[in-house]
Scaffold this motif. Structure first.
Motif, mmCIF file in Angstrom:
data_model
loop_
_atom_site.group_PDB
_atom_site.id
_atom_site.type_symbol
_atom_site.label_atom_id
_atom_site.label_comp_id
_atom_site.label_asym_id
_atom_site.label_seq_id
_atom_site.Cartn_x
_atom_site.Cartn_y
_atom_site.Cartn_z
ATOM 1 N N TYR A 71 12.146 -49.994 19.615
ATOM 2 C CA TYR A 71 12.234 -48.561 20.065
ATOM 3 C C TYR A 71 11.161 -47.720 19.381
ATOM 4 O O TYR A 71 10.558 -46.768 20.173
ATOM 5 C CB TYR A 71 13.671 -48.235 19.497
ATOM 6 C CG TYR A 71 14.853 -48.680 20.569
ATOM 7 C CD1 TYR A 71 14.485 -48.782 21.796
ATOM 8 C CD2 TYR A 71 15.803 -49.230 20.117
ATOM 9 C CE1 TYR A 71 15.762 -49.360 22.689
ATOM 10 C CE2 TYR A 71 16.931 -49.776 20.806
ATOM 11 C CZ TYR A 71 17.023 -49.835 22.179
ATOM 12 O OH TYR A 71 17.786 -50.310 23.004
ATOM 13 N N THR A 77 8.905 -45.388 21.550
ATOM 14 C CA THR A 77 9.034 -44.095 21.428
ATOM 15 C C THR A 77 7.733 -43.146 21.038
ATOM 16 O O THR A 77 7.324 -42.213 21.859
ATOM 17 C CB THR A 77 10.009 -43.534 20.355
ATOM 18 O OG1 THR A 77 11.228 -44.340 20.530
ATOM 19 C CG2 THR A 77 10.176 -42.408 20.082
ATOM 20 N N ARG A 91 20.107 -47.659 16.190
ATOM 21 C CA ARG A 91 19.986 -46.411 16.434
ATOM 22 C C ARG A 91 18.638 -45.939 17.077
ATOM 23 O O ARG A 91 19.005 -44.786 17.568
ATOM 24 C CB ARG A 91 19.733 -46.027 14.701
ATOM 25 C CG ARG A 91 21.211 -46.073 13.969
ATOM 26 C CD ARG A 91 20.897 -45.527 12.575
ATOM 27 N NE ARG A 91 22.190 -45.626 11.964
ATOM 28 C CZ ARG A 91 22.382 -45.108 10.605
ATOM 29 N NH1 ARG A 91 21.133 -44.920 9.930
ATOM 30 N NH2 ARG A 91 23.481 -45.358 10.087
ATOM 31 N N ARG A 112 17.685 -46.491 19.902
ATOM 32 C CA ARG A 112 17.731 -46.265 21.322
ATOM 33 C C ARG A 112 17.677 -44.818 21.851
ATOM 34 O O ARG A 112 16.902 -44.509 22.827
ATOM 35 C CB ARG A 112 18.928 -46.926 21.905
ATOM 36 C CG ARG A 112 19.148 -47.128 23.401
ATOM 37 C CD ARG A 112 20.296 -47.481 23.887
ATOM 38 N NE ARG A 112 20.766 -48.982 23.482
ATOM 39 C CZ ARG A 112 21.885 -49.170 23.864
ATOM 40 N NH1 ARG A 112 22.691 -48.759 24.758
ATOM 41 N NH2 ARG A 112 21.754 -50.640 23.646
ATOM 42 N N THR A 113 18.511 -43.984 21.216
ATOM 43 C CA THR A 113 18.640 -42.612 21.551
ATOM 44 C C THR A 113 17.270 -41.963 21.381
ATOM 45 O O THR A 113 17.018 -41.303 22.626
ATOM 46 C CB THR A 113 19.753 -41.935 20.385
ATOM 47 O OG1 THR A 113 20.955 -42.545 20.517
ATOM 48 C CG2 THR A 113 19.722 -40.554 20.874
ATOM 49 N N SER A 123 15.186 -40.593 24.800
ATOM 50 C CA SER A 123 14.836 -39.103 24.836
ATOM 51 C C SER A 123 13.453 -38.983 25.007
ATOM 52 O O SER A 123 13.171 -38.304 25.761
ATOM 53 C CB SER A 123 15.533 -38.356 23.375
ATOM 54 O OG SER A 123 14.937 -37.039 23.305
ATOM 55 N N GLU A 127 21.662 -39.152 29.769
ATOM 56 C CA GLU A 127 22.687 -40.177 29.763
ATOM 57 C C GLU A 127 23.148 -40.769 30.769
ATOM 58 O O GLU A 127 23.919 -42.001 30.652
ATOM 59 C CB GLU A 127 23.889 -39.591 28.793
ATOM 60 C CG GLU A 127 23.621 -39.276 27.363
ATOM 61 C CD GLU A 127 24.939 -38.852 26.630
ATOM 62 O OE1 GLU A 127 26.168 -38.741 27.369
ATOM 63 O OE2 GLU A 127 24.779 -38.563 25.434
ATOM 64 N N ASP A 169 26.017 -48.725 26.203
ATOM 65 C CA ASP A 169 26.457 -47.783 25.095
ATOM 66 C C ASP A 169 27.898 -47.699 24.735
ATOM 67 O O ASP A 169 28.407 -46.660 24.052
ATOM 68 C CB ASP A 169 25.742 -46.332 25.104
ATOM 69 C CG ASP A 169 26.320 -45.781 26.513
ATOM 70 O OD1 ASP A 169 26.906 -46.428 27.340
ATOM 71 O OD2 ASP A 169 25.577 -44.684 26.987
ATOM 72 N N LYS A 183 29.908 -46.145 26.575
ATOM 73 C CA LYS A 183 30.498 -44.825 26.573
ATOM 74 C C LYS A 183 31.864 -45.002 27.377
ATOM 75 O O LYS A 183 32.911 -43.953 26.952
ATOM 76 C CB LYS A 183 29.347 -44.172 27.554
ATOM 77 C CG LYS A 183 29.907 -42.621 27.864
ATOM 78 C CD LYS A 183 28.947 -41.919 28.655
ATOM 79 C CE LYS A 183 29.283 -40.430 29.009
ATOM 80 N NZ LYS A 183 28.185 -39.606 29.999
#
Length: 365
Positions: free
Chosen positions: A101, A105, A155, A157-158, A162, A256, A289, A291
């Motif tokens: 990631y 990123t 962690r 991944r967010t 983004s 999301e 995730d 959710k």
């Protein structure tokens, strides 16, 4: 890091292998395949994956490849791994995915920064923009592959998602805020006119899985019954088609939301409880995730994975998956109806409120 409950921790699948000195490229091939599968090493030549039907299938194929090349390999399932606790193994997986990631990123941020700079200086030609799009689309495919093997919600991944979303927005701005796109792919406004999406050519990435399959079904059933579907590689042109679940287009992940959720909103279908139920299941499978924690997710994921392996053809897979989603839609729709009927029945049996009681008393007096 999300705390894992004891019920969340799966049994482990272990691959133990020994490779021959020849062919000389076998060691590199096996190492690359293990990286693609998301396996981590706990001891010399002992690789681990969380057990599932898919990971077992992946390891079995690799075992056969090693054996056919003159090596030795064994795959077995274990409740524990000697010399490492479950928590330590989970940490190994998360650390490996966080490294992945971090890389993507940084690359997304690099593309976004270069786009802003070249646009500011007036150096962003159509040719350069097309190159940026191709690079970002390829990177989006890499991100999807990483998410697919992120078994324990690392962690990083967010931040990666983004960075992808930021890059997508910068790319959209560079294309002229919904104006002409380098691939001539039509954009989609917040409120679309369905009459403009009839008999269209719909384009998405090949090697279909849950999100794209669900989108195809949604388009066929609720948007464009005469639509034609084409599947392309990550860096191929989508000229003349309505692209979805691809980088730099509107019908894709937003924030999301997975692409299916985006389509429900774009096409005004969010009031259908059956579709919303499917959206939650697709989200849980695609983004991993938890959710919505839909209990149907694991079963549908296994069925779709099995069909993809058996059919090995995107067109046939999309056709076969239609029946799956038809049945799921009928089931979830019926559940919603029963829940509504139950709620109405309970409301009808409730005693009158204070206001009604007061009125009755006043009348009696």
């Amino acid at each position: 890091m999300d705390k894992l409950k004891s019920s969340d921790i799966q049994n482990w699948l272990l691959l133990v292998h020994q490779l021959p000195p020849k062919p000389t490229n076998l060691r590199v091939r096996v190492w690359r395949k293990l990286q693609q599968l998301g396996a981590v090493v706990v001891k010399n030549s002992i690789y681990v994956l969380p057990f599932s039907e898919k990971t077992n299938e992946d390891f079995q194929w690799l075992r056969q490849e090693i054996a056919s090349s003159g090596g030795e390999a064994t795959v077995f399932r274990a409740n524990t791994v000697e010399g490492a606790t479950d928590k330590e193994i989970v940490a190994l997986f998360q650390r490996a995915r966080d490294e992945d990631y971090t890389r993507v990123t940084a690359e997304f941020e690099g593309i976004a920064g270069a786009l802003r700079e070249q646009k500011r200086r007036g150096h962003l030609s159509p040719g350069r923009l097309a190159n940026f799009e191709a690079e970002a689309q390829k990177l989006h495919g890499e991100l999807d592959a990483i998410v697919a093997i992120d078994f324990f919600a690392a962690r990083g991944r967010t931040a990666a998602l983004s960075a992808f979303e930021t890059c997508r927005k910068v790319m959209h701005d560079a294309q002229g805020q919904g104006g002409k796109r380098s691939g001539n792919t039509p954009g989609v406004a917040d409120n679309v006119d369905l009459s403009q999406y009839q008999g269209r050519r719909w384009v998405t990435r090949q090697h279909l899985h849950i999100d794209r399959l669900a989108c195809i079904w949604l388009i066929k059933r609720f948007v464009d019954r005469r639509g034609r579907f084409f599947f392309v590689a990550n860096n191929e042109e989508t000229k003349g088609g309505v692209a979805f679940d691809m980088f730099g287009v509107d019908l894709t992940h937003h924030g999301e939301d997975c692409s299916f959720e985006t389509m429900l909103k774009r096409f005004g279908l969010v009031d259908d409880p059956g579709l919303c139920g499917i959206a939650e299941i697709v989200h849980d499978i695609d983004l991993k995730d938890r959710k919505f924690t839909r209990k149907e997710a694991a079963g549908l994921d296994a069925v779709v994975t099995g069909l993809a392996f058996f059919l090995k053809n995107d067109q046939r897979l999309a056709q076969q998956a239609t029946g799956l989603f038809d049945g799921l839609y009928a089931l979830l729709g019926r559940r919603a109806e029963k829940k509504k009927e139950k709620g109405l029945a309970l409301a009808a049996r409730r005693p009158t409120g204070r206001r009604g009681a007061g009125n009755q008393k006043k009348t009696a007096t």
